[in-house]
Design a protein around this motif. Structure first.
Motif, PDB file in Angstrom:
ATOM      1  N   THR A 291      39.404 -53.199  -9.259  1.00  0.00           N
ATOM      2  CA  THR A 291      38.573 -54.390  -9.432  1.00  0.00           C
ATOM      3  C   THR A 291      37.137 -54.002  -9.749  1.00  0.00           C
ATOM      4  O   THR A 291      36.596 -53.034  -9.204  1.00  0.00           O
ATOM      5  N   SER A 292      36.512 -54.790 -10.603  1.00  0.00           N
ATOM      6  CA  SER A 292      35.120 -54.522 -10.970  1.00  0.00           C
ATOM      7  C   SER A 292      34.194 -54.686  -9.771  1.00  0.00           C
ATOM      8  O   SER A 292      33.259 -53.899  -9.588  1.00  0.00           O
ATOM      9  N   MET A 293      34.448 -55.707  -8.944  1.00  0.00           N
ATOM     10  CA  MET A 293      33.601 -55.921  -7.775  1.00  0.00           C
ATOM     11  C   MET A 293      33.731 -54.769  -6.797  1.00  0.00           C
ATOM     12  O   MET A 293      32.735 -54.285  -6.250  1.00  0.00           O
ATOM     13  N   GLY A 294      34.971 -54.290  -6.575  1.00  0.00           N
ATOM     14  CA  GLY A 294      35.154 -53.148  -5.688  1.00  0.00           C
ATOM     15  C   GLY A 294      34.446 -51.913  -6.227  1.00  0.00           C
ATOM     16  O   GLY A 294      33.778 -51.189  -5.474  1.00  0.00           O
ATOM     17  N   HIS A 295      34.568 -51.662  -7.517  1.00  0.00           N
ATOM     18  CA  HIS A 295      33.889 -50.526  -8.147  1.00  0.00           C
ATOM     19  C   HIS A 295      32.384 -50.623  -7.957  1.00  0.00           C
ATOM     20  O   HIS A 295      31.697 -49.637  -7.631  1.00  0.00           O
ATOM     21  N   HIS A 296      31.846 -51.823  -8.126  1.00  0.00           N
ATOM     22  CA  HIS A 296      30.404 -52.039  -7.929  1.00  0.00           C
ATOM     23  C   HIS A 296      30.006 -51.786  -6.473  1.00  0.00           C
ATOM     24  O   HIS A 296      28.970 -51.147  -6.208  1.00  0.00           O
ATOM     25  N   LEU A 297      30.827 -52.260  -5.532  1.00  0.00           N
ATOM     26  CA  LEU A 297      30.501 -52.079  -4.112  1.00  0.00           C
ATOM     27  C   LEU A 297      30.567 -50.609  -3.713  1.00  0.00           C
ATOM     28  O   LEU A 297      29.770 -50.152  -2.880  1.00  0.00           O
ATOM     29  N   ILE A 298      31.500 -49.869  -4.277  1.00  0.00           N
ATOM     30  CA  ILE A 298      31.557 -48.430  -3.995  1.00  0.00           C
ATOM     31  C   ILE A 298      30.252 -47.765  -4.440  1.00  0.00           C
ATOM     32  O   ILE A 298      29.662 -46.958  -3.703  1.00  0.00           O
ATOM     33  N   GLN A 299      29.788 -48.114  -5.623  1.00  0.00           N
ATOM     34  CA  GLN A 299      28.529 -47.550  -6.121  1.00  0.00           C
ATOM     35  C   GLN A 299      27.364 -47.911  -5.203  1.00  0.00           C
ATOM     36  O   GLN A 299      26.542 -47.047  -4.860  1.00  0.00           O
ATOM     37  N   LYS A 300      27.296 -49.191  -4.799  1.00  0.00           N
ATOM     38  CA  LYS A 300      26.189 -49.635  -3.936  1.00  0.00           C
ATOM     39  C   LYS A 300      26.255 -48.954  -2.570  1.00  0.00           C
ATOM     40  O   LYS A 300      25.222 -48.544  -2.022  1.00  0.00           O
ATOM     41  N   ASN A 301      27.440 -48.825  -2.007  1.00  0.00           N
ATOM     42  CA  ASN A 301      27.566 -48.175  -0.700  1.00  0.00           C
ATOM     43  C   ASN A 301      27.205 -46.698  -0.776  1.00  0.00           C
ATOM     44  O   ASN A 301      26.587 -46.157   0.151  1.00  0.00           O
ATOM     45  N   CYS A 302      27.578 -46.052  -1.859  1.00  0.00           N
ATOM     46  CA  CYS A 302      27.184 -44.644  -2.031  1.00  0.00           C
ATOM     47  C   CYS A 302      25.671 -44.513  -2.120  1.00  0.00           C
ATOM     48  O   CYS A 302      25.075 -43.594  -1.549  1.00  0.00           O
ATOM     49  N   GLN A 303      25.052 -45.449  -2.829  1.00  0.00           N
ATOM     50  CA  GLN A 303      23.596 -45.394  -2.987  1.00  0.00           C
ATOM     51  C   GLN A 303      22.881 -45.560  -1.657  1.00  0.00           C
ATOM     52  O   GLN A 303      21.982 -44.793  -1.320  1.00  0.00           O
ATOM     53  N   GLN A 304      23.285 -46.571  -0.882  1.00  0.00           N
ATOM     54  CA  GLN A 304      22.542 -46.846   0.346  1.00  0.00           C
ATOM     55  C   GLN A 304      22.839 -45.829   1.449  1.00  0.00           C
ATOM     56  O   GLN A 304      22.060 -45.685   2.394  1.00  0.00           O
ATOM     57  N   LEU A 305      23.964 -45.114   1.329  1.00  0.00           N
ATOM     58  CA  LEU A 305      24.289 -44.083   2.316  1.00  0.00           C
ATOM     59  C   LEU A 305      23.980 -42.675   1.805  1.00  0.00           C
ATOM     60  O   LEU A 305      24.336 -41.692   2.445  1.00  0.00           O
ATOM     61  N   TYR A 306      23.338 -42.604   0.644  1.00  0.00           N
ATOM     62  CA  TYR A 306      22.883 -41.335   0.067  1.00  0.00           C
ATOM     63  C   TYR A 306      24.038 -40.349  -0.114  1.00  0.00           C
ATOM     64  O   TYR A 306      23.923 -39.165   0.191  1.00  0.00           O
ATOM     65  N   VAL A 307      25.160 -40.871  -0.598  1.00  0.00           N
ATOM     66  CA  VAL A 307      26.327 -40.035  -0.861  1.00  0.00           C
ATOM     67  C   VAL A 307      26.361 -39.708  -2.353  1.00  0.00           C
ATOM     68  O   VAL A 307      26.310 -40.603  -3.191  1.00  0.00           O
ATOM     69  N   ARG A 308      26.436 -38.429  -2.666  1.00  0.00           N
ATOM     70  CA  ARG A 308      26.363 -37.992  -4.066  1.00  0.00           C
ATOM     71  C   ARG A 308      27.671 -37.372  -4.570  1.00  0.00           C
ATOM     72  O   ARG A 308      27.800 -37.118  -5.765  1.00  0.00           O
ATOM     73  N   ASN A 309      28.616 -37.113  -3.707  1.00  0.00           N
ATOM     74  CA  ASN A 309      29.848 -36.434  -4.120  1.00  0.00           C
ATOM     75  C   ASN A 309      31.058 -37.356  -4.160  1.00  0.00           C
ATOM     76  O   ASN A 309      32.202 -36.914  -4.099  1.00  0.00           O
ATOM     77  N   VAL A 310      30.804 -38.667  -4.256  1.00  0.00           N
ATOM     78  CA  VAL A 310      31.867 -39.628  -4.524  1.00  0.00           C
ATOM     79  C   VAL A 310      31.740 -40.082  -5.969  1.00  0.00           C
ATOM     80  O   VAL A 310      30.656 -40.449  -6.422  1.00  0.00           O
ATOM     81  N   HIS A 311      32.857 -40.087  -6.687  1.00  0.00           N
ATOM     82  CA  HIS A 311      32.877 -40.495  -8.090  1.00  0.00           C
ATOM     83  C   HIS A 311      33.676 -41.792  -8.203  1.00  0.00           C
ATOM     84  O   HIS A 311      34.912 -41.761  -8.186  1.00  0.00           O
ATOM     85  N   PRO A 312      33.006 -42.940  -8.297  1.00  0.00           N
ATOM     86  CA  PRO A 312      33.737 -44.207  -8.435  1.00  0.00           C
ATOM     87  C   PRO A 312      34.426 -44.288  -9.800  1.00  0.00           C
ATOM     88  O   PRO A 312      33.803 -44.062 -10.835  1.00  0.00           O
ATOM     89  N   ILE A 313      35.715 -44.600  -9.786  1.00  0.00           N
ATOM     90  CA  ILE A 313      36.506 -44.715 -11.004  1.00  0.00           C
ATOM     91  C   ILE A 313      37.108 -46.115 -11.047  1.00  0.00           C
ATOM     92  O   ILE A 313      37.871 -46.493 -10.149  1.00  0.00           O
ATOM     93  N   GLU A 314      36.756 -46.888 -12.087  1.00  0.00           N
ATOM     94  CA  GLU A 314      37.317 -48.230 -12.217  1.00  0.00           C
ATOM     95  C   GLU A 314      38.561 -48.179 -13.088  1.00  0.00           C
ATOM     96  O   GLU A 314      38.526 -47.723 -14.230  1.00  0.00           O
ATOM     97  N   GLY A 315      39.678 -48.651 -12.545  1.00  0.00           N
ATOM     98  CA  GLY A 315      40.912 -48.654 -13.305  1.00  0.00           C
ATOM     99  C   GLY A 315      42.117 -48.710 -12.388  1.00  0.00           C
ATOM    100  O   GLY A 315      42.004 -48.527 -11.165  1.00  0.00           O
TER     101      GLY A 315
END
Length: 413
Positions: A291-315
């Motif tokens: 889902t696009s919303m889930g993909h967006h939330l993964i990106q936002k959660n990584c940003q606010q938790l300063y996580v750099r080694n997660v690669h969000p993949i939409e599909g």
């Protein structure tokens, strides 16, 4: 036969009533109400009944009605909104009752806060449990108007909300003595509201907020087992998150090691992927979400938790998996109806000594996975996670169960 006049009244007393209703009160042979309501009419000369136990009062009202007396019952606000009106309708035919609603405390509260309330959920915890309120909070309902009592006070409700550890933020508006000279409207965070005291005549408004930043600096968060509320979640399904305690079990079953490639398939908002990334900073985690919303939330959660080694993949898996590096570990939290296909693909590309962990909440999906693993002659073990959290209920505490989850850990010997 005379009708019973049921008149709503506010904290401004007689001053808030029109002359027509004041005349009804003065002409009544019997005036019924709480001690506070009756005190608004010190010059009334007829018979009075102070409402305490309802059954004796009903009997007196019925006797007066049979004698043809004019009866007025005073109630707070709108008698048919969590008021005495419902009980009166159980004892008297509707044609004998005439209701004169006053502005309700809830209506005043929303107008004082300047908040539209046509979509508000009304919940009374006056002499009731907090179960209905808990469900509304877990679903992210907003706004919510809560009618409190001496046990389920605004402070107790704030403590209850905090104990639920929801990924949903609310403003708490406490509205006291609405319509009186002592009226007071205050805004609190739930943390500040705990242990505060208020006048018993209050309405609590809960308004959902969109979080903009973490309540705690990321440095103060635990390395393992992040609280659920630190994650941004789906607005229409705010409780759709793998709970903290379940995540901890998943991490244990994955048997993680440094510098691994990990797939999190059906990542949702990325809670499991982020936990792995923070625990194993040298690993690379691929969070696959269709889902696009889930993909967006993964990106936002990584940003606010300063996580750099997660690669969000939409599909959608398994199609989206073909271009990813072969994994050492795979977690499957959602399959979108493609469970067998995802399992087959993951088994084919999994590196030596790899592990696949699956999480299930339904027996049907669990049965499908076990059948697939048996057919492919993979080894597996099951772990059913059935946990309860303590939840504050006024001055008490009880356990509230989490949804049971079955974890399947699969590997090739």
């Amino acid at each position: 036969m005379n009708k019973i006049q049921v008149i709503g009244i506010g904290l401004d007393g007689a001053a808030g009533l029109p002359s027509t209703l004041l005349e009804q009160i003065q002409r009544a042979n019997l005036l019924v109400g709480s001690a506070r309501h009756l005190s608004y009419f010190p010059d009334y000369g007829g018979q009075q009944i102070v409402l305490g136990e309802l059954d004796p009062a009903i009997a007196q009202i019925q006797a007066a009605l049979e004698q043809g007396e004019k009866i007025v019952i005073l109630v707070s606000g709108d008698p048919l909104f969590f008021g005495l009106g419902r009980l009166l309708l159980e004892h008297f035919p509707p044609e004998l009752l005439t209701f004169h609603p006053h502005v309700s405390a809830v209506q005043l509260a929303f107008n004082r806060v300047k908040l539209p309330w046509q979509e508000a959920q009304m919940i009374s915890v006056h002499g009731r449990s907090l179960e209905v309120l808990s469900a509304a909070l877990q679903q992210g309902e907003s706004p919510i108007a809560v009618l409190t009592d001496s046990l389920n006070t605004p402070s107790a409700i704030a403590a209850h909300y905090l104990s639920l550890d929801l990924p949903i933020l609310y403003q708490f508006w406490v509205c006291e003595n609405l319509g009186s000279p002592e009226e007071r409207i205050q805004l609190f965070t739930p943390e500040l509201l705990v242990n505060q005291e208020f006048d018993p005549l209050n309405v609590l408004l809960l308004v959902r907020q969109t979080p903009t930043e973490l309540a705690l600096p990321v440095q103060q968060l635990p390395l393992l087992g992040l609280p659920d509320h630190v994650f941004l979640s789906f607005r229409d399904r705010p409780d759709l998150i793998i709970k903290r305690e379940i995540r901890l079990s998943i991490l244990g079953e994955l048997a993680l090691r440094p510098a691994q490639i990990v797939w999190d398939i059906g990542s949702g908002i990325g809670a499991v992927a982020i936990e792995i990334a923070r625990l194993c900073p040298t690993s690379q985690i691929y969070a696959i979400e269709k889902t696009s919303m889930g993909h967006h939330l993964i990106q936002k959660n990584c940003q606010q938790l300063y996580v750099r080694n997660v690669h969000p993949i939409e599909g959608a898996a398994p199609d989206i998996l073909h271009d990813l590096p072969a994994p050492h570990r795979v977690f499957i939290g959602g399959s979108g109806g493609q469970l067998s296909e995802i399992l087959t693909f993951s088994q084919n590309v999994l590196r030596p000594n790899g592990v696949i962990v699956l999480a299930f909440t339904t027996l049907e999906h669990l049965s499908l996975a076990l059948h697939h693993l048996q057919q492919s002659k993979w080894h597996y073990r099951l772990l059913q996670v059935n946990l309860s959290r303590s939840v504050a209920l006024s001055q008490y505490t009880r356990f509230a169960p989490l949804n049971p989850v079955t974890l399947v850990t699969a590997y090739r010997v």
